[in-house]
Design an enzyme around this catalytic site. Structure first.
Site, PDB file in Angstrom:
ATOM      1  N   HIS A  80     -13.480  -7.524  -6.265  1.00  0.00           N
ATOM      2  CA  HIS A  80     -12.210  -8.163  -6.600  1.00  0.00           C
ATOM      3  C   HIS A  80     -11.728  -7.699  -7.964  1.00  0.00           C
ATOM      4  CE1 HIS A  80      -9.967 -12.072  -7.768  1.00  0.00           C
ATOM      5  NE2 HIS A  80      -9.130 -11.186  -7.253  1.00  0.00           N
ATOM      6  N   ASP A 115      -4.763  -7.993  -4.358  1.00  0.00           N
ATOM      7  CA  ASP A 115      -5.103  -9.126  -5.221  1.00  0.00           C
ATOM      8  C   ASP A 115      -3.934 -10.107  -5.319  1.00  0.00           C
ATOM      9  OD1 ASP A 115      -6.148 -10.830  -7.139  1.00  0.00           O
ATOM     10  OD2 ASP A 115      -6.840  -9.204  -8.435  1.00  0.00           O
ATOM     11  N   TYR A 131      -2.120   7.600 -15.807  1.00  0.00           N
ATOM     12  CA  TYR A 131      -3.320   8.431 -15.946  1.00  0.00           C
ATOM     13  C   TYR A 131      -4.452   7.633 -16.592  1.00  0.00           C
ATOM     14  CZ  TYR A 131      -0.522  12.691 -15.068  1.00  0.00           C
ATOM     15  OH  TYR A 131       0.276  13.668 -14.523  1.00  0.00           O
ATOM     16  N   TYR A 165       5.634  12.310  -7.519  1.00  0.00           N
ATOM     17  CA  TYR A 165       5.518  10.875  -7.785  1.00  0.00           C
ATOM     18  C   TYR A 165       4.994  10.087  -6.581  1.00  0.00           C
ATOM     19  CZ  TYR A 165       7.812  12.116 -12.089  1.00  0.00           C
ATOM     20  OH  TYR A 165       8.102  12.691 -13.299  1.00  0.00           O
TER      21      TYR A 165
END
Length: 151
Positions: free
Chosen positions: A22, A69, A118, A136
């Site tokens: 998680h 999440d 990054y 992208y």
């Protein structure tokens, strides 16, 4: 071939997704991303691949087995276009549709500046490079939880 498992998911990807906990992040990246060098800095330490599929197709496969999440405001992020942070190119719109479909509701992705992406990727659990050739086509997904069965 396994029943009810998306055939785009190979053994290495399934193993990593299962091992994540998680709050761990998985990075989905295009073919132009410095995937190998970044992946060496992740928790897993090696690059995973889902070859010959678009970012949207890889997202569909991954989110078929991994919950996002629900404890954070933006569990799905897209890499911003340099000098155009609010522009959403077709590759990102396609992934947004897959996120919404997986969640069964609209769940707008957040955005993150390219170099911040990054940095996030280096701290992620793993990096999965797709066959996406459009620019992208890079995303971060935060793993959620599966609640216990109700008695």
């Amino acid at each position: 071939m396994l029943k009810s498992i998306d055939p785009a998911l190979n053994a290495e990807v399934l193993g990593a997704l299962r091992a994540m906990g998680h709050g761990d992040d998985v990075i989905i990246c295009d073919t132009n991303f410095p995937a190998d060098s970044v992946a060496r800095q992740t928790v897993l330490g090696t690059l995973l691949r889902i070859d010959n599929v678009s970012a949207a197709r890889a997202t569909r496969a991954i989110l078929s087995v991994m919950p996002l999440d629900s404890f954070v405001p933006e569990p799905a992020l897209r890499m911003e276009i340099v000098d155009k942070p609010d522009e959403v190119p077709p590759v990102q719109a396609e992934v947004q549709k897959e996120v919404d479909a997986a969640e069964g509701r609209a769940m707008p992705m957040g955005s993150i500046e390219r170099f911040a992406f990054y940095d996030l990727a280096k701290k992620a659990y793993c990096v999965i490079q797709t066959g996406e050739r459009r620019f992208y086509g890079c995303f971060a997904f935060k793993k959620g939880v599966i609640p216990p069965d109700a008695d």
